[in-house]
Design a protein around this motif. Structure first.
Motif, mmCIF file in Angstrom:
data_model
loop_
_atom_site.group_PDB
_atom_site.id
_atom_site.type_symbol
_atom_site.label_atom_id
_atom_site.label_comp_id
_atom_site.label_asym_id
_atom_site.label_seq_id
_atom_site.Cartn_x
_atom_site.Cartn_y
_atom_site.Cartn_z
ATOM 1 N N GLU A 416 0.842 -1.182 0.000
ATOM 2 C CA GLU A 416 0.000 0.000 0.000
ATOM 3 C C GLU A 416 0.893 1.254 0.000
ATOM 4 O O GLU A 416 1.789 1.401 0.841
ATOM 5 N N HIS A 457 -4.040 7.076 -2.332
ATOM 6 C CA HIS A 457 -3.577 5.711 -2.026
ATOM 7 C C HIS A 457 -3.693 4.834 -3.268
ATOM 8 O O HIS A 457 -4.604 5.002 -4.078
ATOM 9 N N THR A 459 -2.253 0.509 -4.450
ATOM 10 C CA THR A 459 -1.535 -0.692 -4.018
ATOM 11 C C THR A 459 -0.601 -1.139 -5.127
ATOM 12 O O THR A 459 -1.018 -1.318 -6.285
#
Length: 538
Positions: A416, A457, A459
């Motif tokens: 992440e 954010h 991943t």
């Protein structure tokens, strides 16, 4: 009467006064037959009386005496070739001649010795001027030599500056430095000499319209002035081109006593000294500038070493990541910076920033931002919170309207990635043929204290590569004026996919360097490569 006459040679030039009447008066008063200037000459100083073909010189009660061949007399029978002096100073050559005697061209031993002493002082000064001294020493040497050669009481040197003629040094007889505010004189003569480039000798400041603009000087008893331009002559290599001459300042001398200040040979010596002094002063000024430049370069080298020491080591590998960064400054020190930190919560933090501007000010601010980042990043996990605190510190200090762009990312072992941008170039994320840009709409830090920042954010997958860079990478120019651009950067990232972070970084820097070969680097080139390895990699 026989053809008797006086031959005079002083600051007014060479002239002959005939003794064609029984009594010829000599003194400072204008009504005298022979009018001499100088505070040591009395108003009615002496007279020459003709009696039966003989000529008698009589002192008329003068204050400082009458001299024949350097011997003081009250009454003296003159002979052709006698040299006369009225008062203590020897600024005027006066010779008594009778009949067909030629003008005096030979010097008496006393006068010759005086000239030799002047010549020796002048030669000594010229030799010293060529010895490569610093500017203050050269100025003092020029003034001391000029005062000794001319018999002046005091003098000063003014050099051309941004605000016109600027006083650099004032000295008096005895090699005493005078404070600037104690040197009372008008700027009229120095400014005229600087403008015209011609030497100016004033026999008496009370003559003409000079008294009104030299009241402060006259009040001190100063009457006699000599001012010469300090000229710099540059001889060009091509014979068909004339030499270049420009005035760089003036050499000013004055005195209450005439001394030899007004003598013709003094004028020639002063012109010679002023010309040599102009070259010496300019060389000394250039030498000082060279020393100052060398000192600054030395300090910049030290600053560059300190700045490099503040940056993290180029390669930093962890359990779940590889990171490699580099910053190539356009100057000795620059405004780009980057940082790499392994946090206590197990995440990996990285930052790239670019301070507006270049040089020492930008370098100091970049070092300060690295310290602020290290302090705030370790106390919180949210990139937006850290960026907000950095902005508040910077705007609170109000450092001369300086600001910086920055991009801060925080990578967890799970892949992440949280990131926050403050007006910086978007980072590139590449993996398995997929290209993404890490873009956010934050304002540069240091502009407004009310600016807000948001964290984004995504991943990462194992093997994904994140590339952060400054605009010195994409805006690098080649000889044709083209920019390196983002497309070329993407091609390098794709071509090196799967390689260690240090290899990717090396290819980026090499590609930019090859593209801009032959062009002077105008901006810092900074790049940081972070490669995610996966959560279980050891």
């Amino acid at each position: 009467m026989a053809d008797a006459r006086l031959e005079l040679n002083d600051g007014l030039g060479r002239r002959v006064v005939s003794i064609d009447k029984p009594q010829v008066t000599i003194g400072r008063r204008a009504e005298n037959d022979v009018c001499l200037t100088g505070t040591d000459v009395s108003r009615d100083h002496a007279e020459i009386v003709g009696i039966d073909g003989q000529y008698i010189l009589r002192d008329r009660g003068s204050r400082y005496g009458t001299f024949v061949n350097e011997q003081q007399v009250s009454e003296h029978m003159l002979a052709s070739g006698d040299r006369l002096r009225f008062g203590r100073a020897a600024g005027t050559d006066i010779v008594f001649l009778v009949g067909s005697a030629a003008p005096a061209s030979e010097r008496t031993p006393a006068t010759a010795m005086s000239d030799l002493r002047q010549l020796a002082a002048l030669l000594e000064g010229l030799r010293a001027l060529g010895s490569g001294r610093v500017l203050d020493e050269v100025l003092a040497l020029v003034l001391d030599t000029a005062i000794e050669v001319t018999g002046a009481e005091r003098g000063f040197i003014m050099l051309s500056g941004d605000a016109g003629l600027e006083m650099k040094l004032a000295r008096s007889h005895g090699r005493i430095t005078l404070p600037g505010n104690s040197f009372a004189t008008s700027r009229k003569v120095p400014e005229e000499v600087f403008r015209t480039g011609e030497i100016r000798i004033v026999a008496d400041l009370l003559d003409g319209d000079l008294a009104s603009v030299h009241m402060g000087t006259v009040a001190l008893g100063i009457r006699h002035v000599a001012c010469a331009p300090l000229r710099l002559v540059r001889y060009l290599d091509h014979a068909d081109l004339p030499s270049e001459t420009r005035s760089i300042g003036v050499l000013y001398l004055d005195s209450r006593e005439r001394g030899s200040l007004l003598a013709p040979h003094t004028r020639a010596a002063l012109e010679t000294l002023a010309t040599e002094a102009g070259v010496a002063i300019e060389n000394a000024r250039l030498y000082r500038e060279t020393l100052e430049k060398a000192r600054i370069e030395h300090e910049l080298r030290i600053a560059a070493e300190i700045q490099r020491a503040l940056l993290p080591e180029g390669t930093h590998n962890g359990v779940f990541f590889e990171a490699s960064g580099s910053s190539v400054q356009a100057r000795a020190i620059g405004g780009d910076f980057y940082d790499l930190l392994e946090m206590s919560d197990g995440t990996f933090a990285f930052l790239v920033g670019d301070v507006a501007g270049k040089g020492p000010a930008a370098a100091l601010l970049s070092s300060k931002l690295m310290g602020i980042f290290s302090a705030f990043a370790s106390s919180g996990s949210d990139p937006a919170e850290t960026m907000t605190k950095m902005n508040r510190v910077l705007t609170r200090r109000a450092i001369g309207a300086r600001y910086a762009t920055a991009l801060y990312g925080r990578l967890a072992p799970s892949g992440e990635l949280a990131f926050c941008s403050a007006g910086h170039n978007p980072a590139l994320v590449y993996g398995d043929g997929d290209l993404r840009r890490l873009e956010a709409d934050g304002m540069p830090i240091g502009l407004f204290d009310f600016a807000t920042y948001q964290s984004s954010h995504l991943t990462l997958s194992p093997g994904d590569t994140v590339v952060l860079y400054s605009d010195g990478v994409t805006e690098a120019h080649n000889v044709a004026g083209g920019e390196f651009g983002e497309d070329r950067l993407i091609e390098v990232v794709k071509h090196t996919h799967g390689r260690p972070a240090s290899d990717v970084l090396r290819h980026i820097i090499d590609a930019v360097r090859d593209f801009a070969k032959g062009v002077e680097q105008y901006d810092d080139v900074t790049a940081l490569v972070v490669r995610y390895l996966g959560p279980g990699t050891a």
